[in-house]
Design a protein around this motif. Structure first.
Motif, PDB file in Angstrom:
ATOM      1  N   PHE A  23       1.049   9.139  11.564  1.00 49.13           N
ATOM      2  CA  PHE A  23      -0.060   9.305  10.621  1.00 49.13           C
ATOM      3  C   PHE A  23       0.321   8.916   9.194  1.00 49.13           C
ATOM      4  CE2 PHE A  23      -2.082  12.541  13.606  1.00 49.13           C
ATOM      5  CZ  PHE A  23      -3.000  11.611  14.070  1.00 49.13           C
ATOM      6  N   ARG A  24       1.392   8.161   9.025  1.00 51.22           N
ATOM      7  CA  ARG A  24       1.819   7.725   7.690  1.00 51.22           C
ATOM      8  C   ARG A  24       1.194   6.362   7.389  1.00 51.22           C
ATOM      9  NH1 ARG A  24       6.373   8.267   3.917  1.00 51.22           N
ATOM     10  NH2 ARG A  24       6.908   6.168   3.211  1.00 51.22           N
ATOM     11  N   HIS A  25       0.604   6.246   6.188  1.00 49.69           N
ATOM     12  CA  HIS A  25      -0.085   5.017   5.793  1.00 49.69           C
ATOM     13  C   HIS A  25       0.306   4.589   4.396  1.00 49.69           C
ATOM     14  CE1 HIS A  25      -2.498   6.646   9.049  1.00 49.69           C
ATOM     15  NE2 HIS A  25      -2.836   5.395   9.286  1.00 49.69           N
ATOM     16  N   LEU A  26       0.394   3.299   4.203  1.00 49.05           N
ATOM     17  CA  LEU A  26       0.648   2.712   2.888  1.00 49.05           C
ATOM     18  C   LEU A  26      -0.673   2.173   2.360  1.00 49.05           C
ATOM     19  CD1 LEU A  26       3.889   0.693   3.755  1.00 49.05           C
ATOM     20  CD2 LEU A  26       3.705   3.026   2.877  1.00 49.05           C
ATOM     21  N   ASN A  27      -1.007   2.543   1.161  1.00 47.74           N
ATOM     22  CA  ASN A  27      -2.257   2.111   0.537  1.00 47.74           C
ATOM     23  C   ASN A  27      -1.914   1.237  -0.665  1.00 47.74           C
ATOM     24  OD1 ASN A  27      -4.511   3.789   1.934  1.00 47.74           O
ATOM     25  ND2 ASN A  27      -2.770   5.146   1.676  1.00 47.74           N
ATOM     26  N   TYR A  28      -2.349  -0.003  -0.600  1.00 46.97           N
ATOM     27  CA  TYR A  28      -2.047  -0.970  -1.653  1.00 46.97           C
ATOM     28  C   TYR A  28      -3.254  -1.119  -2.567  1.00 46.97           C
ATOM     29  CZ  TYR A  28       1.988  -2.048   1.208  1.00 46.97           C
ATOM     30  OH  TYR A  28       3.160  -1.952   1.923  1.00 46.97           O
ATOM     31  N   ILE A  29      -3.030  -0.855  -3.838  1.00 50.95           N
ATOM     32  CA  ILE A  29      -4.082  -0.916  -4.848  1.00 50.95           C
ATOM     33  C   ILE A  29      -3.553  -1.760  -5.999  1.00 50.95           C
ATOM     34  CG2 ILE A  29      -5.487   0.462  -6.429  1.00 50.95           C
ATOM     35  CD1 ILE A  29      -4.990   2.819  -4.349  1.00 50.95           C
ATOM     36  N   ARG A  30      -4.341  -2.793  -6.369  1.00 51.99           N
ATOM     37  CA  ARG A  30      -3.931  -3.738  -7.408  1.00 51.99           C
ATOM     38  C   ARG A  30      -2.509  -4.209  -7.092  1.00 51.99           C
ATOM     39  NH1 ARG A  30      -5.946   0.467 -10.734  1.00 51.99           N
ATOM     40  NH2 ARG A  30      -3.970   0.618 -11.823  1.00 51.99           N
ATOM     41  N   GLY A  31      -1.630  -4.271  -8.071  1.00 47.21           N
ATOM     42  CA  GLY A  31      -0.254  -4.708  -7.837  1.00 47.21           C
ATOM     43  C   GLY A  31       0.723  -3.557  -7.848  1.00 47.21           C
ATOM     44  N   LEU A  32       0.221  -2.347  -7.631  1.00 46.82           N
ATOM     45  CA  LEU A  32       1.064  -1.152  -7.707  1.00 46.82           C
ATOM     46  C   LEU A  32       1.887  -0.956  -6.438  1.00 46.82           C
ATOM     47  CD1 LEU A  32      -1.689   1.231  -9.161  1.00 46.82           C
ATOM     48  CD2 LEU A  32       0.142   0.075 -10.428  1.00 46.82           C
ATOM     49  N   ASP A  33       2.941  -0.157  -6.562  1.00 40.45           N
ATOM     50  CA  ASP A  33       3.681   0.244  -5.372  1.00 40.45           C
ATOM     51  C   ASP A  33       2.714   0.972  -4.439  1.00 40.45           C
ATOM     52  OD1 ASP A  33       6.068  -0.761  -6.345  1.00 40.45           O
ATOM     53  OD2 ASP A  33       6.711   1.167  -7.189  1.00 40.45           O
ATOM     54  N   PRO A  34       2.980   0.947  -3.136  1.00 42.86           N
ATOM     55  CA  PRO A  34       2.047   1.594  -2.210  1.00 42.86           C
ATOM     56  C   PRO A  34       1.913   3.091  -2.470  1.00 42.86           C
ATOM     57  CG  PRO A  34       4.026   0.882  -1.062  1.00 42.86           C
ATOM     58  CD  PRO A  34       4.122   0.361  -2.459  1.00 42.86           C
ATOM     59  N   HIS A  35       0.697   3.563  -2.346  1.00 42.28           N
ATOM     60  CA  HIS A  35       0.383   4.990  -2.421  1.00 42.28           C
ATOM     61  C   HIS A  35       0.444   5.491  -0.979  1.00 42.28           C
ATOM     62  CE1 HIS A  35      -1.615   8.595  -3.931  1.00 42.28           C
ATOM     63  NE2 HIS A  35      -2.391   8.528  -2.881  1.00 42.28           N
ATOM     64  N   ILE A  36       1.323   6.436  -0.720  1.00 39.84           N
ATOM     65  CA  ILE A  36       1.554   6.897   0.650  1.00 39.84           C
ATOM     66  C   ILE A  36       0.669   8.098   0.962  1.00 39.84           C
ATOM     67  CG2 ILE A  36       3.278   7.795   2.267  1.00 39.84           C
ATOM     68  CD1 ILE A  36       5.377   6.277   0.513  1.00 39.84           C
ATOM     69  N   ILE A  37       0.080   8.065   2.149  1.00 46.10           N
ATOM     70  CA  ILE A  37      -0.714   9.180   2.667  1.00 46.10           C
ATOM     71  C   ILE A  37      -0.158   9.511   4.050  1.00 46.10           C
ATOM     72  CG2 ILE A  37      -3.009   9.953   3.377  1.00 46.10           C
ATOM     73  CD1 ILE A  37      -2.925   9.480   0.406  1.00 46.10           C
ATOM     74  N   ASP A  38       0.010  10.782   4.319  1.00 46.86           N
ATOM     75  CA  ASP A  38       0.558  11.244   5.596  1.00 46.86           C
ATOM     76  C   ASP A  38      -0.215  12.495   5.998  1.00 46.86           C
ATOM     77  OD1 ASP A  38       2.221  11.559   7.818  1.00 46.86           O
ATOM     78  OD2 ASP A  38       4.063  11.798   6.666  1.00 46.86           O
ATOM     79  N   GLU A  39       0.204  13.144   7.003  1.00 46.82           N
ATOM     80  CA  GLU A  39      -0.356  14.422   7.422  1.00 46.82           C
ATOM     81  C   GLU A  39       0.776  15.438   7.493  1.00 46.82           C
ATOM     82  OE1 GLU A  39      -3.433  15.326   7.811  1.00 46.82           O
ATOM     83  OE2 GLU A  39      -4.576  13.519   8.218  1.00 46.82           O
ATOM     84  N   PRO A  40       0.473  16.718   7.332  1.00 46.54           N
ATOM     85  CA  PRO A  40       1.504  17.747   7.491  1.00 46.54           C
ATOM     86  C   PRO A  40       1.818  17.954   8.971  1.00 46.54           C
ATOM     87  CG  PRO A  40      -0.607  18.762   7.003  1.00 46.54           C
ATOM     88  CD  PRO A  40      -0.821  17.275   6.923  1.00 46.54           C
ATOM     89  N   PRO A  41       2.918  18.608   9.271  1.00 48.05           N
ATOM     90  CA  PRO A  41       3.312  18.821  10.677  1.00 48.05           C
ATOM     91  C   PRO A  41       2.233  19.499  11.519  1.00 48.05           C
ATOM     92  CG  PRO A  41       5.110  19.429   9.228  1.00 48.05           C
ATOM     93  CD  PRO A  41       3.920  19.138   8.347  1.00 48.05           C
ATOM     94  N   GLN A  42       1.487  20.460  10.950  1.00 49.40           N
ATOM     95  CA  GLN A  42       0.464  21.141  11.750  1.00 49.40           C
ATOM     96  C   GLN A  42      -0.671  20.194  12.136  1.00 49.40           C
ATOM     97  OE1 GLN A  42       1.248  21.895   8.572  1.00 49.40           O
ATOM     98  NE2 GLN A  42      -0.508  22.631   7.423  1.00 49.40           N
ATOM     99  N   LEU A  43      -0.733  19.025  11.484  1.00 47.65           N
ATOM    100  CA  LEU A  43      -1.706  17.997  11.862  1.00 47.65           C
ATOM    101  C   LEU A  43      -0.990  16.771  12.441  1.00 47.65           C
ATOM    102  CD1 LEU A  43      -4.234  18.273   8.894  1.00 47.65           C
ATOM    103  CD2 LEU A  43      -4.476  19.150  11.217  1.00 47.65           C
ATOM    104  N   LEU A  44       0.208  17.001  12.983  1.00 51.53           N
ATOM    105  CA  LEU A  44       0.987  16.019  13.727  1.00 51.53           C
ATOM    106  C   LEU A  44       1.595  14.907  12.866  1.00 51.53           C
ATOM    107  CD1 LEU A  44      -1.404  15.668  16.804  1.00 51.53           C
ATOM    108  CD2 LEU A  44       0.456  17.321  16.428  1.00 51.53           C
TER     109      LEU A  44
END
Length: 173
Positions: free
Chosen positions: A42-63
Motif C-alpha cells: 500500500f505504499r505509493h509515490l506521488n509526483y507533483i511538479r518537480g518535487l521529490d515524491p510525496h509518499i503515502i502508505d497505510e498503517p499496519p492495522q490497514l495492512l
C-alpha cells in the motif's frame, strides 16, 4: 510588549499582486496535477511538479508498512495546511502579526467497507465529520481572529473540496 518571535511574514506585495490578478479575471481556473505510482503493497509515490515524491502508505492495522501518512491522514493534513495558509495570508493582508499558528484536526471515518471489499451496506465513504481546534496567537481581539477563521474556512480551496460535491471521473488508458 510581546517577547515572542513572530512567524515569518508572507510577501504582502506578492499577495496583493495575486489578489489583483484574481480580481481582474475571476473566471480563471488552474489545473493541478499529481502522478501516483504504486511501489508495492500500500505504499505509493506521488509526483507533483518537480518535487521529490510525496509518499503515502497505510498503517499496519490497514495492512501497510507504516512508512508515511495514509490517504485520509494526507487529506486531513492538506486541509489543515490550506487553512493555515489562508490564516497567514489574511493576517498579512490585514496587518496582523502572527506569533504562532497551530491547528489540531481530527476526522471521523468508517473504514468497514475496506476499500470496497468489506461491508458494503449503505454508508458514507469518507469523513463524516471534521473538527478543527485553532490556536492562533496574535495581538488582536479574539473576535477578530474568530471572524478571520470563519472567512478563511469559506474561501479555503481544500475546505471547499470537502464541503462541495466535486465530480470525480476515471478512465483506463
Amino acid at each position: 510588549m510581546n517577547s515572542k518571535t513572530p512567524l515569518a511574514p508572507i510577501d504582502k506585495d506578492g499577495l496583493e499582486a495575486l489578489a489583483a490578478k484574481g480580481k481582474s479575471d475571476p473566471s480563471q481556473v488552474r489545473t493541478v496535477k499529481c502522478r501516483t505510482v504504486a511501489e508495492g503493497r500500500f505504499r505509493h509515490l506521488n509526483y507533483i511538479r518537480g518535487l521529490d515524491p510525496h509518499i503515502i502508505d497505510e498503517p499496519p492495522q490497514l495492512l501497510g508498512d507504516d512508512t508515511a501518512p495514509n490517504p485520509s491522514e494526507a487529506a486531513l493534513a492538506a486541509l489543515g495546511t490550506c487553512i493555515c495558509v489562508g490564516i497567514h495570508a489574511n493576517a498579512g493582508h490585514k496587518g496582523i502579526v502572527l506569533n504562532s499558528l497551530e491547528l489540531e484536526l481530527e476526522a471521523d471515518i468508517n473504514i468497514t467497507s475496506v476499500w470496497g471489499v468489506g461491508d458494503l451496506s449503505d454508508k458514507l465513504a469518507g469523513f463524516s465529520a471534521v473538527r478543527i481546534k485553532a490556536n492562533i496567537d496574535a495581538d488582536v481581539e479574539r473576535s477578530q481572529l474568530d471572524e478571520m477563521l470563519k472567512h478563511v474556512l469559506k474561501w479555503s480551496p481544500v475546505t471547499g473540496t470537502y464541503v462541495n460535491p466535486v465530480p470525480v471521473t476515471a478512465q483506463l488508458v
